[in-house]
Each structure stands twice: as C-alpha cells, then as structure tokens.
Design a protein around this motif. Sequence first.
Motif, short mmCIF file in Angstrom:
data_model
loop_
_atom_site.label_atom_id
_atom_site.label_comp_id
_atom_site.label_asym_id
_atom_site.label_seq_id
_atom_site.Cartn_x
_atom_site.Cartn_y
_atom_site.Cartn_z
N TRP A 1 16.52 -37.48 8.37
CA TRP A 1 17.14 -36.39 9.13
C TRP A 1 17.81 -36.90 10.41
O TRP A 1 18.94 -36.53 10.72
N GLU B 1 16.41 -29.59 -3.26
CA GLU B 1 16.98 -28.96 -2.08
C GLU B 1 18.51 -29.06 -2.08
O GLU B 1 19.21 -28.08 -1.77
N GLU B 2 19.01 -30.23 -2.41
CA GLU B 2 20.46 -30.43 -2.37
C GLU B 2 21.18 -29.69 -3.50
O GLU B 2 22.20 -29.05 -3.26
N HIS C 1 21.23 -25.97 -2.21
CA HIS C 1 22.49 -26.28 -1.52
C HIS C 1 22.27 -26.59 -0.04
O HIS C 1 23.05 -26.17 0.82
N LEU C 2 21.22 -27.36 0.24
CA LEU C 2 20.94 -27.78 1.61
C LEU C 2 21.38 -29.24 1.76
O LEU C 2 20.89 -30.12 1.05
N SER D 1 20.39 -31.80 6.86
CA SER D 1 20.27 -30.50 7.53
C SER D 1 18.85 -30.27 8.05
O SER D 1 17.87 -30.80 7.52
N ALA E 1 17.22 -27.45 7.90
CA ALA E 1 16.45 -26.66 6.94
C ALA E 1 15.79 -27.56 5.89
O ALA E 1 14.63 -27.36 5.52
N ALA E 2 16.55 -28.55 5.39
CA ALA E 2 15.99 -29.47 4.39
C ALA E 2 14.82 -30.25 4.98
O ALA E 2 13.79 -30.44 4.32
N LEU F 1 14.12 -19.02 2.69
CA LEU F 1 13.63 -20.28 3.23
C LEU F 1 12.18 -20.16 3.70
O LEU F 1 11.40 -21.11 3.61
#
Length: 409
Positions: A161, A243-244, A248-249, A253, A255-256, A307
């Motif tokens: 991250w 997640e990706e 669609h994170l 990000s 959020a991920a 989420l």
Amino acid sequence: MSVVSTLRELNHDQRHTVLASFLGWTLDAFDYFLLTFVIVGVAGEFGVDKPEVTLALLLTLAARPIGALIFGRLADRYGRRPILMLDVVLFSLFELATAFSTSLTMLLVLRFLFGIAMGGEWGIGASLAMEAIPPKSRGIVSGLLQSGYPCGFFLGALANWLLIDHIGWRGLFVVGAAPALLVLYIRRKVPESPVWRRQREAPRVGLREALRGRWKLVLYMMLLMTAFNMFSHGSQDLYHTFEEVNLHLPTGSAAAFVLVALLNLGALAGGLFFGALSERIGRRRAIVIAALLAIPVIPLWMYGGTLVLYGLGAFLIQVMVQGAWGVVPTHLNELSPGHMRGTLPGFAYQTGNLLAAVTATAQAWIARAHGGDYAFAMSVWIAVVALLLALLAWLGPEARGVGFGHARD
C-alpha cells in the motif's frame, strides 16, 4: 491464562526464543506474500496471463518440503539455532534476487529456490520454541507463533500500500531482504534448545530407522497438513486478486489495504484464542470447532455487498482459518518423537504445502471457467476443505502435554 501472563511466566531466555521464532515466521510470511500482491503487475510486465504467474506460488509451496527435510535434518544433528540463522539468510537472499528477474522463467526458478529456504524456517523455529517453554504454555505460545503468519501478511499489505506506487513490484522484493537482519538478534539473544542439548549425546538415528513403525503417523500428519494448507492458502493467496477483479479495488487503494488489514487482525485474534482454547478442550476439538465455524461465514466473506460487510467477513473467516492453525505448532511438535522434532513437524507441514500447492492455480482456473468469478471459486474451495479438515482432525491422534526429552518422548 492470557498471552501477557504466559510470557511473564517465561524466563529471559525463553521469551527471547519465542520472540525470535515469532519474528522468523512473520518475516518469512512477509516475503512469501509480497508476490501475491503483485500478480497482476508481474503478469502485465512479462506479457502473460495471471494463472501463469500463480505458478510461482505453486513452485514455492512445492519446494518447501525439500527445505524442511534438508534443514530439519541439519537442525536435528547440529542444533536448532545455527541452522535457523542459515535458513533466514538464504530465504532473504533469494527474495532479493527475485527483484532482478528478467523473465517469468527466471522469476519461477528463484521462487522455487526461495521455497526451499522458506521450507526450513517454520519447523526449526517451532521446535526451538516448543522445546524451550513449559508444557502448560504450549497452547498459547503455539497460537502466538502461528499468528506470525498473518502478521507477515499484514506487513506485506502495508508495504504494498505504501510503496508500490513509488518503487514498483521489484522494489518490494528489495525491501523483502530485510529479514536477514533477524540473524543478528538470534545470534545475540537466543540460546540453543535445552532439549536438543540433552539429546545430542544420544546415538544418531538415520531417517529410515527413525521412521520405522511410525509411517502411519507420518502419513496422517502429511494429510492433515494438506488440508490445513488448502484451508489457509485457499482463503489468502488470491484474496487481493479477488479485490482487484471482483471488487474493482486498485492494488494501492486504501480500501484494499483495510480489507487485508481486517483479514489479518482476524487471523491474529483467532490464532491466539483457539491456541489458548486448545489447552482446555484439547488440540483436536479446537481445530474441529474453528474449521466448522468457517463455513457459515463464507457468504459474508465473499458476498457481503458493502465494504463494511466485506471487512467483517474478512475478519471472521480468518478468526476461524488461523484459529485452527493456531493449534498446529504445538500439535505437530507433541506428536513428533524427540529425535525427529527438528525434521518431522516441518516436513509434514511442508509436504502438506506440496500437496496443496495447486490451490491458487486451481482457484484461478475455476474462476476463469466461471467468467472470472473469484468469489465463487474461493467460496466452494473453503467450504469443502473446512469439512475435510474437521474430519481429519477428529479422526487423528493427540498428545497434549507430552513431556519433551523424557522416555515417552
């Protein structure tokens, strides 16, 4: 008894031994999981599909039994401490070399070599710690040691991250060489296993002779660890890809990162709770309860819808998955005879990794067959494996509280 009170009851050397074993597994997992965060990026740079990159995970897992056997036998002969230091240096060097891969083939070879070095760490670290502490502390310390794995996962997520946009996937593997510094701490603060020191004067026993009359136990431990590894890797290795692709994170990000952080906080809590619980209700019962409780959490984990609910599901699924795993270090060490404790727990564990090495690739294939639906693939996988693990644990033996270094051992 809490983790804090248990650690307070240990003496100075015992606390350093537990800490070194915990850090070894944490940093080992950190190095392993870095690749799981950059599968999409590596596939893009080398112009291949994501399932081809997941072969690196398969090769790493498949190589670990080789390392467990080589380094385990060395640890039984020459001591836990020096071989643990050698092992940490080697897996750190192969992690660094991965950063300089010029092709997917080179990366696959380096991850296989990394897997050999990684394969020795868990068994040696666990035996070093378990042989150093009182029997009544094993359950809690077992949960603490195994919690190093999600801590390593969390550190990998944090590094990804914070750094991925600045240093790229290659830079992450350079950072992954840092665990080599742990050797300095082990050399300065950690003594050799007292059980190994007492047993080193005994006649050396060859591998074939050591296994005589114990093949059923060894095969059982391998099957049990196959289910355990399918359980753990099936819930973790492709979670960031889920997640990706499905949520669609973007990989960097917030959020991920938060979802992965919650997942690992759940793993930490589960390992400590069920490890301690196993001292009261037994190793097998604790494993069975944790495995079965994972099943009703699956819909929240993969199909939460928001989420907040995805985060709750990630936390709870790992409470159960790593809760079951929190019992493993003490359970395998208690089942193993003393003259093989450096080898057998790690070899059984890593052979389970070999047999479960297809997990990430199989899940990727299932997802591709269902239109890229990683939620479907991971849900079905975990439900089936949870039932299998509960059955194997319930039908197997247990040696809670057995004395190490005694005649029965």
